[in-house]
Design an enzyme around this catalytic site. Structure first.
Site, PDB file in Angstrom:
ATOM      1  N   HIS A  62       9.658  -2.080   2.904  1.00  0.00           N
ATOM      2  CA  HIS A  62      10.334  -1.131   3.801  1.00  0.00           C
ATOM      3  C   HIS A  62      10.861  -1.851   5.040  1.00  0.00           C
ATOM      4  CE1 HIS A  62       9.317   2.367   1.496  1.00  0.00           C
ATOM      5  NE2 HIS A  62       8.028   2.331   1.745  1.00  0.00           N
TER       6      HIS A  62
ATOM      7  N   HIS B 294       4.441  -3.635  -0.733  1.00  0.00           N
ATOM      8  CA  HIS B 294       5.199  -2.384  -0.672  1.00  0.00           C
ATOM      9  C   HIS B 294       5.693  -2.115   0.759  1.00  0.00           C
ATOM     10  CE1 HIS B 294       5.777   2.011  -1.758  1.00  0.00           C
ATOM     11  NE2 HIS B 294       5.786   2.039  -0.432  1.00  0.00           N
ATOM     12  N   GLU B 295       4.782  -2.117   1.706  1.00  0.00           N
ATOM     13  CA  GLU B 295       5.152  -1.772   3.085  1.00  0.00           C
ATOM     14  C   GLU B 295       6.132  -2.781   3.676  1.00  0.00           C
ATOM     15  OE1 GLU B 295       4.608   1.052   4.142  1.00  0.00           O
ATOM     16  OE2 GLU B 295       3.058   1.645   2.723  1.00  0.00           O
TER      17      GLU B 295
ATOM     18  N   HIS C  88      14.022  -3.470   4.145  1.00  0.00           N
ATOM     19  CA  HIS C  88      15.066  -2.444   4.010  1.00  0.00           C
ATOM     20  C   HIS C  88      15.631  -2.083   5.398  1.00  0.00           C
ATOM     21  CE1 HIS C  88      16.107   1.298   1.302  1.00  0.00           C
ATOM     22  NE2 HIS C  88      17.160   0.828   1.908  1.00  0.00           N
TER      23      HIS C  88
HETATM   24 ZN   LIG Z   1       6.472   3.454   0.899  1.00  0.00          ZN
END
Ligand SMILES: [Zn+2]
Length: 727
Positions: A515, A511-512, A518
């Site tokens: 980012h 998940h991290e 992104h």
């Molecule tokens: Zn997050």
């Protein structure tokens, strides 16, 4: 296994503004083998940072190592220099005559100034959260706060506003990202009240100041709220000896003290205590924390927000807040929650029935019901009875290094990238790592990321991605590539023993790092739109989507293996059990989430000066309707901190989850599933590179190749959407 019952937190740290379009055609996709035969290690370093930077120059890209301050004096000097430089830049805009204004010297110059400030703020934030030196952390904290307070005043610089307005009044013919930049800049000014007559604007400013003080007080009251309950050992039946032996829990007289304001105390009792009367007492105490101070304060805050919204031309505070998010209006957010509530009803009912059956069995009372203070206990019982999973046994498959390399291999493959480890010239901690990212096909350097992965005294104690340098097109046509950091707290390795992760940790890492992708892959022209600077009800969606990867046997088999004998993969039945356990209480989990979203939106649409006394009754009524009724005579909203920082935004968690499930279908339907290169490149091009430079809805539809749908989300929760009529 652990299931997260706590309120989620926003794990991408945003200080600056937000969004931007893709300026570059994607490279054509190389064909790759359809399975990952083995974990491919990170590519060998291309020399050092200087070589990497030189290579970037060939692409008109700038790769920058943040100039981290290492002394308190240096921090103070940077703060001063930033204020000086930003003031000078703003003065320059403010001095423009209406004849002189252009897009570059107004809207772009303002974005430049904001970028400049955010660079310093971001660096201070990193020092504040990571420095091993407490004095340095304190200085960074203090200067960051001062810088942020100063930056708020920039919205109210009338000279700058007048220059921007003079340019906007020329009705320039702008397109795409440029048009969006001017539109949103003017929208920000309007939202701050700058276009109102002086008298009204002053009133708006005063209300904002008042709100800011009141919300700070509300949060302080939550932090300060304390409560102690004393119990006998009998009354705490079922609670582990580990807990009862804790310092501060066990008393000399043989009784035990539970503090409902300490979340893990509260959860330990609610999940494990056999005695319903004890669970009820703890729940009641928790739901009355800060009640005396915060109920009247919340009423005042809601009325002030309502007042402010009207002054700025909005029907409700929720409409004001949601205008800049994906949902756009309070009605859209409410109708989304409504559809989800209906869709979840049968699953929620079935789960409650299962909890009730356990309670009937345990109490012998055929008419017993499941209450708010029961569900955690019976959810835990259900888990123990039906889905025995030994977390310790699972951890042997997830040694940290193997997981990291495995994740790197997958992300490099699907997004078409190469990661290069390099030696950071400056390290705030000895095990800090630095990597460069390049496009796999062209070799173009795209950015840098730091990894600071293990806990230590005084360090940030969650898991998050922090932007340090945000992507932006510079005046001379070069592109400033991003630098980011992952600040995490995985179990540290010990001598002779690797760091072994829980499955939940693996999910967090995927998940991290999403980012980080992104942020790094951005091609937006303006920092306002680059990287994760997207609407708040969307920013978590791509990373939430990537969480699916860690529940897929094929993905896990590409890296997870017994660290003592890597030929041993995770047994399929363990993974199935893990999935079943998660699914078993998702109806309950989401109905609880929805209830908070519904309460939040109701308070920010229905409470006005004339009915402020309804705040608590309305909240309790809705909580009971969507989830489970509150204990009598309680006021949980007094302790609901999200009503401050995330006001009219709680719906965003489920909203983003729904988009995440929808987006995951692109990979699930692709020939190579979660390894699919063409789906990965589409995510890179249509979501990551674009950021917020175009309407996010358009980006999602381009990625999906169709309109959005709530169905994949309901399906993921085990609900047949068509049968439920929630299409
Ligand atoms: Zn997050």
């Amino acid at each position: 296994m652990r299931v997260q019952f706590l309120l989620p937190f926003v794990c991408v740290m945003l200080l600056g503004g937000c969004s931007g379009p893709s300026r570059q055609a994607p490279a054509s996709l190389p064909s790759e083998p359809s399975t990952l035969k083995s974990v491919s290690p990170v590519a060998p370093p291309p020399g050092n940072l200087a070589d990497f930077q030189a290579k970037a120059a060939q692409y008109h890209a700038i790769i920058t190592l943040p100039p981290f301050e290492t002394t308190s004096n240096a921090i103070a000097a940077s703060a001063k220099a930033t204020i000086h430089d930003a003031d000078a830049a703003l003065d320059k805009i403010g001095r423009l005559t209406p004849q002189e204004v252009t897009f570059q010297n107004t809207a772009v110059a303002l974005d430049d100034a904001q970028w400049l400030i955010s660079e310093t703020e971001n660096r201070f934030e990193i020092i504040k959260e990571t420095s091993p030196d407490a004095a340095l952390r304190d200085t960074a904290t203090e200067r960051l706060k001062a810088l942020q307070e100063w930056a708020v005043g920039l919205d109210y610089r009338e000279d700058v506003y007048r220059a921007l307005k003079a340019f906007a009044d020329t009705r320039p013919k702008l397109e795409g990202e440029d048009a969006k930049l001017l539109f949103e800049t003017m929208r920000d000014y309007r939202r701050a009240g700058l276009d109102l007559p002086k008298e009204d604007r002053d009133e708006v400013e005063a209300l904002r100041k008042k709100l800011s003080d009141m919300t700070t007080d509300f949060e302080t009251h939550i932090t300060d709220a304390q409560q102690k309950l004393n119990f006998t050992k009998n009354e705490l039946e079922g609670v582990s000896a580990d807990f009862l032996e804790q310092k501060g829990v066990k008393n000399d007289d043989g009784t035990f003290t539970v503090r409902p304001n300490i979340t893990w105390h509260y959860l330990t009792v609610e999940e494990n205590c056999k005695r319903e009367d004890t669970r009820l007492k703890v729940q009641t105490a928790r739901d009355n924390l800060a009640r005396g101070e915060n109920v009247p304060l919340l009423q005042q805050i809601l009325v002030t927000r309502d007042d402010l919204a009207h002054k700025l031309g909005y029907k409700t505070w929720a409409d004001y807040q949601i205008e800049v998010r994906m949902a756009k209006t309070a009605t859209n957010a409410q109708s989304f929650l409504g559809r989800l509530k209906t869709g979840l009803q049968p699953k929620f009912d079935a789960e409650l029935a299962e909890f009730r059956a356990l309670k009937v069995k345990e109490t012998g009372d055929a008419n017993t019901q499941i209450h708010l203070w029961d569900w955690r206990y019976y959810a835990n019982q259900l888990k123990k009875e039906k889905y025995t999973i030994d977390e310790e046994q699972l951890k042997i498959y997830f040694p940290y290094e193997r997981v990291l390399d495995g994740m790197f291999a997958i992300y490099q493959r699907i997004f078409g990238l190469k990661f290069y480890r390099m030696e950071p010239p400056y390290k705030w901690v000895s095990d800090l790592q630095l990597y460069g990212v390049t496009d796999a096909q062209t070799g173009e350097p795209l950015g840098l990321f730091y990894l600071d992965m293990f806990p230590r005294e005084g360090k940030y104690n969650h898991f998050a991605q922090f932007d340090i340098i945000e992507g932006k097109l510079l005046d001379n046509g070069d592109y400033q590539r991003p630098t980011v950091a992952l600040i995490c707290n995985f179990p540290a390795p010990a001598p002779g023993k690797p760091s072994l992760l829980e499955h939940e940790d693996v999910t967090t890492l995927f998940h991290e790092f999403g980012h980080a992708m992104h942020s790094i892959l951005t091609r937006a022209k303006y920092s306002r739109f680059s990287g994760t600077s997207v609407p708040r009800d969307f920013v978590e969606a791509p990373s939430q989507m990537l969480e699916n990867w860690t529940w897929d046997k094929r993905v896990l088999d590409s890296f997870a293996a017994d660290y003592r004998d890597p030929s041993k993969k995770i047994p399929a039945d363990i993974l199935d059990k893990l999935k079943e356990a998660k699914l078993a209480i998702e109806g309950t989990y989401y109905r609880r989430q929805l209830s908070f979203g519904v309460v939040d939106l109701a308070l920010h649409t229905q409470i006005h000066a004339s009915n402020a006394d309804d705040t608590v009754p309305l909240s309790n009524e809705l909580e009971g309707e969507v989830f489970l009724p509150e204990p009598p005579d309680t006021a949980f909203v007094a302790y609901f901190g999200h009503l401050m920082e995330y006001d009219a935004g709680y719906y965003g968690y489920a909203w983003a989850d729904s988009i995440a499930a929808d987006m995951a279908t692109v990979f699930e339907k692709a020939p190579d599933g979660y390894f699919d290169v063409s789906a990965g490149r589409r995510l890179r091009k249509e979501i990551y590179e674009v950021g917020d430079s175009r309407d996010i809805e358009e980006s999602i539809e381009k990625f999906l190749g169709r309109k959005q749908s709530i169905e994949p989300f309901l399906k993921k929760l085990g609900i047949n959407a068509e049968a439920q009529g929630t299409k």
